[in-house]
Structures are given as structure tokens and as C-alpha cells.
Design a protein around this motif. Structure first.
Motif, PDB file in Angstrom:
ATOM      1  N   ASP A   1       0.819  -1.208   0.000  1.00 38.10           N
ATOM      2  CA  ASP A   1       0.000   0.000   0.000  1.00 38.10           C
ATOM      3  C   ASP A   1       0.854   1.259   0.000  1.00 38.10           C
ATOM      4  N   LYS A   2       1.751   1.345   0.993  1.00 41.42           N
ATOM      5  CA  LYS A   2       2.439   2.625   1.200  1.00 41.42           C
ATOM      6  C   LYS A   2       3.929   2.547   0.920  1.00 41.42           C
ATOM      7  N   HIS A   3       4.578   1.542   1.484  1.00 41.63           N
ATOM      8  CA  HIS A   3       6.037   1.494   1.409  1.00 41.63           C
ATOM      9  C   HIS A   3       6.473   0.111   0.915  1.00 41.63           C
ATOM     10  N   PRO A   4       7.431   0.048  -0.023  1.00 42.25           N
ATOM     11  CA  PRO A   4       7.836  -1.279  -0.536  1.00 42.25           C
ATOM     12  C   PRO A   4       8.301  -2.240   0.564  1.00 42.25           C
ATOM     13  N   TYR A   5       8.927  -1.706   1.604  1.00 46.40           N
ATOM     14  CA  TYR A   5       9.422  -2.546   2.703  1.00 46.40           C
ATOM     15  C   TYR A   5       8.271  -3.250   3.441  1.00 46.40           C
ATOM     16  N   ASP A   6       7.043  -2.666   3.337  1.00 43.77           N
ATOM     17  CA  ASP A   6       5.863  -3.318   3.935  1.00 43.77           C
ATOM     18  C   ASP A   6       5.722  -4.752   3.427  1.00 43.77           C
ATOM     19  N   ALA A   7       5.994  -4.927   2.120  1.00 42.39           N
ATOM     20  CA  ALA A   7       5.822  -6.254   1.508  1.00 42.39           C
ATOM     21  C   ALA A   7       6.774  -7.266   2.147  1.00 42.39           C
ATOM     22  N   LEU A   8       7.971  -6.822   2.507  1.00 40.18           N
ATOM     23  CA  LEU A   8       8.937  -7.735   3.121  1.00 40.18           C
ATOM     24  C   LEU A   8       8.583  -8.012   4.581  1.00 40.18           C
ATOM     25  N   LEU A   9       8.194  -6.962   5.309  1.00 39.70           N
ATOM     26  CA  LEU A   9       7.772  -7.145   6.707  1.00 39.70           C
ATOM     27  C   LEU A   9       6.641  -8.165   6.803  1.00 39.70           C
ATOM     28  N   ASN A  10       5.709  -8.053   5.835  1.00 35.52           N
ATOM     29  CA  ASN A  10       4.526  -8.915   5.830  1.00 35.52           C
ATOM     30  C   ASN A  10       4.819 -10.402   5.714  1.00 35.52           C
ATOM     31  N   GLN A  11       5.972 -10.739   5.160  1.00 34.86           N
ATOM     32  CA  GLN A  11       6.352 -12.149   5.033  1.00 34.86           C
ATOM     33  C   GLN A  11       6.518 -12.784   6.415  1.00 34.86           C
ATOM     34  N   TYR A  12       6.972 -11.969   7.363  1.00 35.99           N
ATOM     35  CA  TYR A  12       7.283 -12.495   8.700  1.00 35.99           C
ATOM     36  C   TYR A  12       6.229 -12.086   9.736  1.00 35.99           C
ATOM     37  N   GLU A  13       5.658 -10.888   9.522  1.00 38.86           N
ATOM     38  CA  GLU A  13       4.693 -10.362  10.490  1.00 38.86           C
ATOM     39  C   GLU A  13       3.507  -9.796   9.718  1.00 38.86           C
ATOM     40  N   PRO A  14       2.547 -10.665   9.360  1.00 34.34           N
ATOM     41  CA  PRO A  14       1.430 -10.199   8.529  1.00 34.34           C
ATOM     42  C   PRO A  14       0.744  -8.977   9.138  1.00 34.34           C
TER      43      PRO A  14
ATOM     44  N   LEU B   1       2.007  -5.980   9.597  1.00 37.01           N
ATOM     45  CA  LEU B   1       2.913  -4.966  10.135  1.00 37.01           C
ATOM     46  C   LEU B   1       3.387  -4.041   9.011  1.00 37.01           C
ATOM     47  N   THR B   2       3.389  -2.719   9.288  1.00 36.12           N
ATOM     48  CA  THR B   2       3.819  -1.770   8.258  1.00 36.12           C
ATOM     49  C   THR B   2       5.101  -1.045   8.677  1.00 36.12           C
ATOM     50  N   THR B   3       5.774  -0.498   7.670  1.00 29.95           N
ATOM     51  CA  THR B   3       6.998   0.266   7.914  1.00 29.95           C
ATOM     52  C   THR B   3       6.706   1.439   8.852  1.00 29.95           C
ATOM     53  N   ALA B   4       5.569   2.095   8.636  1.00 30.50           N
ATOM     54  CA  ALA B   4       5.208   3.243   9.472  1.00 30.50           C
ATOM     55  C   ALA B   4       5.081   2.824  10.944  1.00 30.50           C
ATOM     56  N   GLN B   5       4.467   1.649  11.183  1.00 30.30           N
ATOM     57  CA  GLN B   5       4.345   1.174  12.572  1.00 30.30           C
ATOM     58  C   GLN B   5       5.708   0.904  13.192  1.00 30.30           C
TER      59      GLN B   5
END
Ligand code: CO
Length: 508
Positions: free
Chosen positions: A158-171, A173-177
Motif C-alpha cells: 500500500d504505502k512502502h515497498p518494505y511493507d511487503a517484506l515485513l509482511n512475510q514475517y509479520e502479517p 505490520l507496516t513500515t510506518a508502525q
């Protein structure tokens, strides 16, 4: 009419049964891979590695084929619009369909390229670390980062490309959080650790006397039994790096590493891995092979290990119970160490170079540094060749230490060589969940600390089982947290725990 309804129900149930059967098959393959991996780390002779790699890659292929089978996808889509399933059944189908859709996003070219890059990067990383020369690793790491940037686009965000990677381990969870969490960490922990550094006069030198391997092993087993780890559904072995793994709730294993010149390493890694394994042993066997038979996320998994390791295993109550036994095993080494001295040494805070040896406060600054670097790599703001100097600069800034070499700095962790980006933040989140859960456990069990002092951990485990373990993936992590504690993940629980414990320890 009734007959028709019964018939429809039967058709639905048959579909659901077919789904369960297929999902279990996928899990059987994955769990078999885990057995082979466990063997590889603990028992396998050196020469076994070549064919073992082949066997594991064959199973990975079978698992991918089963997971992306078109008929399976059709079945899941069909079941997903079925209103007659129970809530748990709907949840299983929903999560399996999500996993199916995700697996379908990758073409086989990507999978093959990824596995080649990783096996190359891992070898280069080891060589670079042994030779203290980052440039050996630079090229492969650059390619892996490029691959992950590509992957973010494949997966979408949605917002940040790194969100997609975080989501692999912590569904979810966003970069902003994560940025929010770490801004709390910076604001509170950096000055707090500074204060401690100025007043740290705790003597922990007795940890580094000689402690025989066999006696340490026996004590570790005792600690695992004390936390109610079930040895009929698990076992402990030795490995180069401690880890936990599972093949079912009835077989959840741990490993440990024993250093005769450092007692503390075995003790807290044993309790840590034991905490992970208790979570796996607490999953309901009837849900084996289904999402409800799996743990939620890496962050929640880490909350279980950290809760036992730190909130329980570094408390005065815990050592009031276990110290006599330790002292009777090592009477000479600990002759002039009181339980209070031991408790203090177990909580000594000192900025250090290596993340895995860090205390429970400075640890989060190590993670913060990795998060900041990963995020900027994925944004394309920094390049891999500059990592050593960026790394060293951040260690000076946040921990006030000078990094003497890349081996003890930017090359220390295995994660990047495995292509794991987005993983590190789950360590910190796990600790903060742990503080929040443990606080709630105490509220609901006013006698909890006394129980720990008496060596009775049954009530704590029962609480964790009911509130967390037995749910499997029934809720997303943030929903579970609200269900268990009445509110979202909040840093103030960790902050409260730290202030109460360390103000006392360091008289600040
Ligand atoms: Co862990």
C-alpha cells in the motif's frame, strides 16, 4: 426439503474434507523438510551435505507444486464463498487461499534465481567474514537486494515497498508502525542506557570461569523441565547455533550450544529456545496441517521465547527458585556469589558489538540499526558498497562504540546472506509483546511471581496455552493482542517493565 439440505451439506463437507486432506499433505512435505534440516544441523556427517541439499530441494519443489496446484486453488476459491462453514473453517480456508494466491505470484524463474543467489551469497558471506573483508560479499549482496526490491513489486504494497517484506514475517505490520515503535525506543532507551553505562558497577566475571560441558548440559535439561517443557514431545541436542524446530505439536525440539568459558550463554539460550518450543507444543494436534494448527507470526513466536527468557528467566523470583540447584552443581565457581549477585549479573547492561550477545536493553538498538539500513536499501537511498561505513557510524551514534572490524560489525549476522530482509524488527516486536502479555498474566494471576519463586510454572503455561498457543492462527497478531490484553501493542508496557527493574538494579 430436508433431504436436499442434508445432501448440500454433504457436498460442502466433502469439499472441505478434500481441502483438509490436501493441506495436510503440503504440511507433511514441509515437516519432512524440517526433519531433514534438523538432522543436518545436529547429527548428519560432513559428507552427507551434497545429497541432503538435493533431497531438500526435491521436497521444496514438491511442496511448491502441491501449494500452487490449480485444482487446489479452484477448491479454495469455491469454499471461500461458502457461508455454511463454521468460523474456524472459514478462517482456515481464508488463510490457505491467501497463501495460495501469494505462492501463485512467483514464477519458477524467480524461485530458481533466488535459490542460486542465496546459495552463492551464503558462501561469499562466510568467506568475507572469515577474511574480514566485506568486498568479497558486496557483489552478491547487491544482487540479493535488487531481487528483494523486485519482489516488493511482485507482492505489492500500500504505502512502502518494505511493507511487503515485513509482511512475510509479520502479517499486517507496516513500515510506518515499525518507525513509530523505534522512535519510542530511541527517545526512551538511548538516554536510559546512557545513564546505566555511567553507573554500571555490576560484576559478572564469575560467568566466565570454567564450567564443565556435561554439568551445564544437565542443568539445562533441569531448566527445561522446570518450565514444563514436555520431553515426551521433544528433545534437546547440540548444534553450532541454538534453535528450535517442530514437526508437529507432539515433536517440538530445541538445540543448545555449550561454551565451557561462559555459563550465561547456555542458560538463557536454553530458556529462550524452550519458550519457542512450548508455543509449538501448545498448538492443538487436531488442527495439524491447517492454518489453525500453525503459530501466528515471528513476532508472536519471539514473544513466547522472550517472555520465558527475560520476564521469567531473568527475574529474582526465578533465581530464588533455581539458584540453589545451580550452586550445588558448581559449588567452587559460585562459592562467593549470592543469589542477588547472580540476579544482578544476569541483568548487566553494557553496549557491545554483537547482537546475539546483547542484554535485553541494548539489544533493541542493534535491531534499530539493521531496520534503518534495510529500509534505506530497499528505498534505494543507500548502496551496498557503503554499508560498512554506515554500520560503523550508527554503532558510534546509538551505542557509543567503535567497530574494530567488519567481521565484528556489518558481517556478523547470517540474515542478509539468506536474503532475509524485514525479519529483524520481529525480534524487537516480540520483546514488546512479551512485556505486554506478561503484565496481563500477572494481572489475571496475582500469585504468579510467587508461583515462579516456588518453581511452579504450571499456571503461567496454562494461561499462555489458553490465551495464545491453542488459538493457532485464529486471529491476526494485532487482534490477538487486543483480545488478550484489551489493547493494541503498546511500548509503555516494556518501558514500565524496564524502569521498574533497572531503576532498582542500578539505583537510578
Ligand atoms: Co528466538
Amino acid at each position: 426439503k430436508l433431504i436436499i439440505i442434508v445432501k448440500i451439506k454433504n457436498i460442502i463437507m466433502n469439499d472441505y474434507d478434500d481441502y483438509v486432506k490436501h493441506s495436510k499433505k503440503i504440511t507433511d512435505v514441509k515437516m519432512s523438510m524440517s526433519v531433514l534440516s534438523w538432522d543436518q544441523e545436529t547429527k548428519m556427517p560432513k559428507n552427507g551435505s551434497k545429497f541432503r541439499a538435493q533431497q531438500l530441494s526435491t521436497l521444496a519443489e514438491i511442496s511448491h507444486e502441491l501449494s500452487t496446484h490449480k485444482k487446489y486453488g479452484d477448491l479454495l476459491n469455491h469454499l471461500n464463498s461458502n457461508e455454511n462453514l463454521s468460523n474456524d473453517q472459514k478462517r482456515n480456508v481464508y488463510l490457505s487461499l491467501k497463501a495460495f494466491n501469494k505462492a501463485a505470484k512467483y514464477n519458477s524463474e524467480f524461485i530458481i534465481e533466488e535459490s542460486k543467489l542465496i546459495s552463492n551469497a551464503f558462501q561469499k558471506w562466510r568467506l568475507a567474514k572469515d577474511n574480514n573483508n566485506f568486498s568479497i560479499f558486496e557483489d552478491s549482496l547487491t544482487k540479493l537486494v535488487d531481487l528483494r526490491i523486485k519482489e516488493c513489486e511482485i507482492l505489492g504494497y500500500d504505502k512502502h515497498p518494505y511493507d511487503a517484506l515485513l509482511n512475510q514475517y509479520e502479517p499486517g505490520l507496516t513500515t510506518a508502525q515499525v518507525e513509530n515503535i523505534f522512535s519510542d525506543v530511541k527517545e526512551f532507551l538511548v538516554p536510559f542506557i546512557n545513564k546505566i553505562s555511567k553507573s554500571n558497577k555490576i560484576d559478572d566475571s564469575f560467568f566466565y570461569k570454567k564450567y564443565s560441558h556435561d554439568k551445564q548440559w544437565d542443568f539445562g535439561i533441569e531448566l527445561l523441565k522446570n518450565m514444563e517443557y514436555n520431553f515426551n514431545s521433544g528433545r534437546q541436542d547440540l548444534s553450532a547455533h541454538p534453535f528450535s524446530t517442530h514437526f508437529s505439536p507432539d515433536d517440538a525440539r530445541v538445540t543448545t550450544r555449550i561454551d565451557e568459558d561462559n555459563l550465561s550463554e547456555m542458560i538463557w539460550s536454553c530458556i529462550h529456545e524452550g519458550g519457542h518450543a512450548l508455543y509449538e507444543q501448545g498448538i492443538l494436534p487436531e488442527n495439524y496441517g491447517l492454518p489453525l494448527g500453525e503459530t501466528i507470526s515471528l513476532g508472536i513466536h519471539e514473544s513466547q521465547s522472550r517472555l520465558w527468557e527475560n520476564n521469567v528467566g531473568r527475574s529474582i523470583e526465578y533465581w530464588n527458585c533455581n539458584y540453589d540447584s545451580l550452586k550445588s552443581i558448581f559449588p567452587n565457581q559460585l562459592s562467593d556469589v549470592s543469589v542477588n549477585d547472580f540476579y544482578k549479573a544476569a541483568n548487566s547492561v553494557k553496549p557491545s558489538l554483537i547482537r546475539t550477545n546483547a542484554d535485553e536493553l541494548t539489544y533493541h538498538l542493534h535491531v534499530l540499526i539493521r531496520f534503518e539500513i534495510e529500509k534505506e536499501l530497499i528505498e534505494g537511498k543507500i548502496s551496498v558498497k557503503d554499508l560498512p561505513s554506515i554500520w560503523n557510524h550508527k554503532y558510534k551514534e546509538y551505542l557509543n562504540i567503535t567497530v574494530p572490524s567488519d567481521s565484528l560489525g556489518v558481517l556478523q549476522d547470517i540474515h542478509w546472506s539468506h536474503g532475509s530482509f524485514g525479519y529483524f524488527p520481529t525480534y524487537t516486536i516480540g520483546s514488546f509483546y512479551a512485556a505486554q502479555f506478561f503484565n496481563q498474566a500477572k494481572v489475571e494471576n496475582p500469585n504468579l511471581l510467587n508461583d515462579i519463586k516456588d518453581g511452579n510454572n504450571k499456571n503461567l503455561l496454562k494461561w499462555l496455552r489458553e490465551k495464545i498457543h491453542e488459538n493457532g492462527k485464529r486471529y491476526d497478531a494485532h487482534v490477538l493482542c487486543e483480545q488478550v490484553t484489551g489493547e493494541k501493542l503498546d511500548f509503555r508496557f516494556f518501558k514500565k517493565y524496564v524502569i521498574e527493574k533497572y531503576s532498582n538494579l542500578y539505583s537510578i
